[in-house]
Design an enzyme around this catalytic site. Structure first.
Site, PDB file in Angstrom:
ATOM      1  N   ASP A 205      68.308 -27.542  15.523  1.00  0.00           N
ATOM      2  CA  ASP A 205      67.063 -27.069  16.137  1.00  0.00           C
ATOM      3  C   ASP A 205      67.037 -27.285  17.645  1.00  0.00           C
ATOM      4  OD1 ASP A 205      64.497 -25.844  15.788  1.00  0.00           O
ATOM      5  OD2 ASP A 205      63.527 -27.792  15.959  1.00  0.00           O
ATOM      6  N   SER A 229      59.191 -22.915  16.712  1.00  0.00           N
ATOM      7  CA  SER A 229      59.919 -22.536  15.507  1.00  0.00           C
ATOM      8  C   SER A 229      58.920 -22.143  14.420  1.00  0.00           C
ATOM      9  CB  SER A 229      60.779 -23.699  15.013  1.00  0.00           C
ATOM     10  OG  SER A 229      61.724 -24.076  15.996  1.00  0.00           O
ATOM     11  N   GLN A 280      67.067 -18.777  12.128  1.00  0.00           N
ATOM     12  CA  GLN A 280      65.743 -19.240  12.519  1.00  0.00           C
ATOM     13  C   GLN A 280      64.957 -18.100  13.155  1.00  0.00           C
ATOM     14  OE1 GLN A 280      64.897 -21.679  16.197  1.00  0.00           O
ATOM     15  NE2 GLN A 280      64.545 -23.296  14.685  1.00  0.00           N
TER      16      GLN A 280
END
Length: 288
Positions: A205, A229, A280
């Site tokens: 991430d 996110s 993502q």
């Protein structure tokens, strides 16, 4: 540049058992009011792992970030044991603060098993030796960075990141749909395979969301950009993940629109083994 407030990532990502498959996440003081999404993801995976037989390792994790986490509050993780089969186990985890969910995670675990194997080869990219890390790049480009960004870079980061071609996420570069970086954990989790996977999840991430801004010469450091996110998927392909060794993170963004951007990642060892795949989608909103 001297990093402030060092902490142990191993301690941060471990979680304490409470009761009825509930766990408490550790916390550290970090810049800004929000909890880093990779921290919540890594802790949720650790909570799930503590309810699964040790021979089963997480191979996929699908996650939705629902609300921003508050750095000042503890995070509780409730685990549901949905399946314990001969080969696979499945877990659901809800991370919450003040009784409200901030992340939902579903993870699948598998016992060791053989099978047919293939992978896409890693491209020819220079190794990490000789590349500047984020701290060194922050110092090199100090004159072009906002004070708040420079101060942010002064805080300790437990993962060392060395961007390829100095294309670090806080600098504007020529428009491109791709970026690459080498990374490794500053501490070793040794043979704790569950913790190794948690660290890997944390690291995935770190820069992925910035990829969808690259075609538009947009970075999170600009005052008129809001990023976050939304969902995050991780597939781990190998049993023996070693996050203290250099890993190559190749990222690309095939699409953006409707204030969202899609990002994909492939993670390789220095020897060319494909360790993990990532996808993502995130918020990328321009604010007037």
């Amino acid at each position: 540049m001297t990093e402030k407030n060092p902490f142990s990532l191993l301690d941060l990502l471990d979680v304490d058992p409470l009761e009825d498959n509930m766990f408490l996440g550790h916390r550290v003081d970090m810049p800004g009011p929000r909890v880093f999404g990779g921290q919540v993801l890594g802790q949720a995976l650790m909570a799930a792992s503590k309810t699964v037989a040790p021979e089963k390792l997480v191979h996929s994790s699908h996650n939705y970030f629902i609300r921003p986490g508050d750095n000042a509050l503890p995070i509780h993780y409730q685990v549901w044991l949905d399946l314990d089969g001969r080969s696979f186990s499945n877990r659901r985890v809800v991370a919450s603060q003040n009784g409200k969910p901030i992340l939902n995670l579903t993870a699948s675990f598998q016992a060791p098993e053989g099978g047919l194997h293939h992978q896409l080869d890693a491209p020819e990219i220079d190794g990490p030796d000789g590349l500047l890390n984020e701290n060194e790049l922050g110092e090199k480009y100090r004159g072009s960075l906002p004070d708040a960004v420079y101060e942010h870079l002064n805080h300790y980061r437990p993962i060392e990141v060395r961007p390829v071609d100095e294309a670090v996420h806080f600098l504007t570069i020529e428009p491109t749909t791709k970026q690459a970086m080498w990374f490794r954990a500053k501490e070793s989790a040794g043979n704790n395979l569950a913790l190794q996977r948690s660290i890997l999840a944390y690291a995935t991430d770190l820069a992925l969301l910035s990829t969808c801004g690259r075609p538009h010469e947009v970075t999170w450091t600009q005052g008129n950009v809001r990023t976050a996110s939304i969902d995050h998927a991780l597939w781990i392909h190998t049993a023996d993940v070693r996050t203290e060794e250099w890993l190559l993170y190749l990222m690309d963004s095939p699409w953006s629109g409707s204030a969202r951007g899609l990002n994909r990642g492939s993670i390789y060892t220095q020897s060319g083994e494909l360790v993990a795949s990532v996808a993502q989608e995130g918020l990328m909103r321009i604010v007037e």
